[in-house]
Design a protein around this motif. Structure first.
Motif, short mmCIF file in Angstrom:
data_model
loop_
_atom_site.label_atom_id
_atom_site.label_comp_id
_atom_site.label_asym_id
_atom_site.label_seq_id
_atom_site.Cartn_x
_atom_site.Cartn_y
_atom_site.Cartn_z
N GLU A 1 17.60 -96.42 31.42
CA GLU A 1 16.81 -95.94 32.42
C GLU A 1 17.40 -94.80 33.51
OE1 GLU A 1 15.94 -99.05 35.25
OE2 GLU A 1 17.96 -99.02 36.00
N VAL A 2 18.63 -94.75 33.60
CA VAL A 2 19.21 -93.55 34.55
C VAL A 2 18.72 -92.18 33.66
CG1 VAL A 2 21.45 -92.60 34.98
CG2 VAL A 2 20.83 -95.15 35.09
N THR A 3 18.89 -92.28 32.41
CA THR A 3 18.85 -90.66 31.83
C THR A 3 17.73 -90.66 31.08
OG1 THR A 3 20.25 -92.08 29.85
CG2 THR A 3 21.32 -90.32 31.59
N ILE A 4 16.85 -91.50 30.34
CA ILE A 4 15.92 -91.44 29.31
C ILE A 4 14.75 -90.44 30.05
CG2 ILE A 4 14.57 -93.36 30.22
CD1 ILE A 4 14.99 -91.90 26.86
N GLY A 5 14.42 -90.38 31.31
CA GLY A 5 13.36 -89.47 31.93
C GLY A 5 13.83 -87.87 31.72
N LYS A 6 15.10 -87.70 32.15
CA LYS A 6 15.49 -86.24 31.79
C LYS A 6 15.53 -85.93 30.35
CE LYS A 6 19.50 -83.24 32.70
NZ LYS A 6 19.61 -82.75 31.43
N VAL A 7 15.86 -86.95 29.53
CA VAL A 7 16.03 -86.40 28.21
C VAL A 7 14.72 -86.13 27.61
CG1 VAL A 7 16.58 -87.44 25.58
CG2 VAL A 7 18.13 -87.98 27.85
N VAL A 8 13.79 -86.92 27.96
CA VAL A 8 12.49 -86.73 27.39
C VAL A 8 11.78 -85.39 27.76
CG1 VAL A 8 9.91 -87.34 27.55
CG2 VAL A 8 11.75 -89.17 27.21
N ALA B 1 6.18 -80.59 19.85
CA ALA B 1 6.77 -81.98 19.10
C ALA B 1 6.17 -83.16 19.84
CB ALA B 1 8.17 -81.87 19.23
N THR B 2 6.21 -84.32 19.08
CA THR B 2 5.80 -85.61 19.59
C THR B 2 7.24 -86.30 19.86
OG1 THR B 2 3.81 -85.77 18.41
CG2 THR B 2 4.39 -87.73 19.19
N VAL B 3 7.28 -86.69 21.20
CA VAL B 3 8.49 -87.63 21.48
C VAL B 3 8.23 -88.99 21.18
CG1 VAL B 3 10.37 -87.88 23.00
CG2 VAL B 3 9.36 -85.63 22.96
N TYR B 4 9.12 -89.76 20.33
CA TYR B 4 8.98 -91.20 20.44
C TYR B 4 10.10 -91.77 21.07
CZ TYR B 4 5.23 -90.07 16.89
OH TYR B 4 4.36 -89.88 16.26
N VAL B 5 10.07 -92.62 21.69
CA VAL B 5 11.20 -93.61 22.43
C VAL B 5 11.13 -95.11 21.90
CG1 VAL B 5 12.40 -94.73 24.53
CG2 VAL B 5 11.50 -92.17 24.45
N GLU C 1 6.99 -90.17 31.52
CA GLU C 1 7.20 -88.74 31.26
C GLU C 1 6.44 -88.25 29.83
OE1 GLU C 1 8.93 -86.95 32.88
OE2 GLU C 1 9.96 -88.42 34.20
N GLY C 2 5.65 -89.14 29.22
CA GLY C 2 4.89 -88.58 28.31
C GLY C 2 5.08 -89.03 26.79
N ALA C 3 6.32 -89.83 26.63
CA ALA C 3 6.82 -89.93 25.36
C ALA C 3 5.87 -91.25 24.93
CB ALA C 3 8.15 -90.43 25.41
N ILE C 4 5.70 -91.54 23.64
CA ILE C 4 5.13 -92.63 22.83
C ILE C 4 6.12 -93.58 22.85
CG2 ILE C 4 4.16 -93.11 20.76
CD1 ILE C 4 2.94 -90.53 20.34
N VAL C 5 5.91 -94.60 23.58
CA VAL C 5 7.07 -95.86 23.27
C VAL C 5 6.79 -96.82 22.52
CG1 VAL C 5 8.00 -97.27 24.87
CG2 VAL C 5 7.54 -95.30 25.93
N ARG C 6 7.39 -97.29 21.65
CA ARG C 6 7.21 -98.50 20.72
C ARG C 6 8.71 -99.25 20.98
NH1 ARG C 6 5.08 -95.33 15.14
NH2 ARG C 6 3.29 -94.57 16.30
N ARG C 7 8.38 -100.71 20.43
CA ARG C 7 9.50 -101.57 20.70
C ARG C 7 9.97 -101.91 19.39
NH1 ARG C 7 6.52 -101.67 25.30
NH2 ARG C 7 7.88 -102.00 27.36
N GLU C 8 11.24 -102.22 19.22
CA GLU C 8 11.93 -102.72 18.03
C GLU C 8 12.73 -103.80 18.51
OE1 GLU C 8 13.28 -104.15 14.80
OE2 GLU C 8 11.76 -102.59 14.59
N PRO C 9 12.19 -105.25 18.04
CA PRO C 9 12.84 -106.34 18.28
C PRO C 9 14.07 -106.73 17.80
CG PRO C 9 11.12 -107.03 17.00
CD PRO C 9 10.99 -105.38 17.15
N ARG C 10 14.49 -106.05 16.60
CA ARG C 10 15.53 -106.36 15.96
C ARG C 10 16.81 -105.58 16.59
NH1 ARG C 10 13.70 -104.73 9.98
NH2 ARG C 10 12.91 -103.13 11.41
N GLN C 11 17.80 -106.38 17.15
CA GLN C 11 18.75 -105.42 17.97
C GLN C 11 19.56 -104.55 16.80
OE1 GLN C 11 18.60 -105.84 21.16
NE2 GLN C 11 19.90 -104.17 21.38
N GLY C 12 19.99 -103.35 17.50
CA GLY C 12 20.94 -102.45 16.67
C GLY C 12 20.51 -101.38 16.29
N LYS C 13 21.24 -100.16 16.53
CA LYS C 13 20.85 -98.98 16.30
C LYS C 13 20.08 -98.81 14.87
CE LYS C 13 21.94 -94.08 17.16
NZ LYS C 13 22.84 -93.14 17.79
#
Length: 321
Positions: free
Chosen positions: A19-26, A36-40, A56-68
């Motif tokens: 939350e500290v950085t994601i707004g600026k990154v988007v 481009a379309t930005v997906y978070v 900030e206008g990103a398309i937000v989706r959720r992934e329940p499986r933990q890990g990058k």
């Protein structure tokens, strides 16, 4: 996939409590790549990461499986675009490098690597074990694959559509970048390294990396992929070492027999013969698996060519419509 003959670009940002950085990154990526379309992809964050990204206008989706690795697997499966740009949500990678990376993918490269280590990484990164780990991983992989990749584990990359749809994501965590690089080197894909200006996390942003734990995972991934992709050197080397020990022990017993006519240590002789047999079996295993690995590479190339052909055919049909 094309609109007005312009390639579509997707920016992929896997996030966990950023939350500290994601707004600026988007905002930065929207400014650098306005079309481009930005997906978070929010990976079970407990803070306001998803809320801020959506604002900030990103398309937000959720992934329940933990890990990058799990998040990247979901991204690659869900999103269709001509070019993909992947970065972290911690504001350590410069968004202004993205247009040049996209351009290189459009020039025909399968993967463009944002090279931190040729610029500011060792000055900006304050974690000495991470610096040591990067050098260790780089040296081992380049040595085994006879390559010259500078930054093996960077999280800033750009991909072609064909790469994304044919790359099997097996890793679950941060070792996924190492897996990507090894996969690309093993299959002789077109790689391009572009130096970028890395910066350390801003104040208040906490790293999710576990230096020891993630380091062990990365090294185990390298070990596993060498075993799978380079089976002849892997099993052949072990087999030669074990076989050589067995031959030396057999030689000692043979020397005693020629001098005395007796075998004084039968258990040693039996053990030595077993070591020679094990060494031969390991070497034979390496040869068999090496043939299988080469056939897998042939299959991958054939499948990739077929996939690329179908995509071109589909794109032409869309344009004609």
């Amino acid at each position: 996939m094309f609109e007005n003959n312009q390639p579509s670009v997707a920016v992929l940002l896997p996030c966990f409590n950023e939350e500290v950085t994601i707004g600026k990154v988007v905002r930065d990526f929207k400014a650098a790549l306005p079309d481009a379309t930005v997906y978070v992809y929010d990976n079970n964050s407990t803070d306001r990461t998803a809320e801020i990204a959506a604002a900030e206008g990103a398309i937000v989706r959720r992934e329940p499986r933990q890990g990058k690795g799990n998040v990247i697997r979901a991204m690659f499966e869900d999103i269709d675009a001509d070019v993909y740009v992947m970065a972290d949500g911690d504001d350590t990678y410069p968004a202004d490098a993205a247009p040049a990376m996209v351009s290189k993918v459009l020039d025909g490269y399968d993967m463009v690597i944002g090279d931190r280590l040729s610029s500011t990484y060792f000055q900006e990164n304050k974690r000495p074990f991470h610096n040591f780990g990067n050098r260790l991983v780089r040296g081992s992989i380049n040595g085994l694959f006879n390559a010259h990749v500078t930054d093996i584990m960077t999280g800033y990359r750009a991909f072609s559509f064909t790469f994304v749809k044919t790359y099997p994501v097996l890793s679950r965590g941060f070792e996924v970048e190492t897996e990507m690089t090894i996969h690309s080197l093993n299959n002789n894909l077109r790689l391009y390294e572009m130096p970028i200006q890395y910066r350390d996390r801003p104040a208040g942003s906490v790293s999710k990396l576990d230096t020891v734990g993630d380091g062990i995972k990365v090294m185990s991934t390298i070990f596993r992929m060498i075993r799978e992709y380079k089976p002849l050197p892997f099993f052949g080397t072990i087999g030669l070492l074990i076989g050589a020990i067995g031959i030396l022990l057999c030689g000692g017993g043979t020397y005693e027999f020629t001098k005395t006519g007796l075998v004084a240590r039968f258990p040693t002789l039996i053990g030595a013969i077993m070591l020679v047999i094990v060494g031969l079996l390991l070497f034979a295993t390496g040869i068999i698996l090496d043939v299988i690995a080469k056939n897998d590479r042939k299959t991958f190339i054939t499948d990739t060519n077929q996939f690329a052909y179908l995509r071109r055919h589909f794109t032409k049909r869309q344009r004609s419509e």
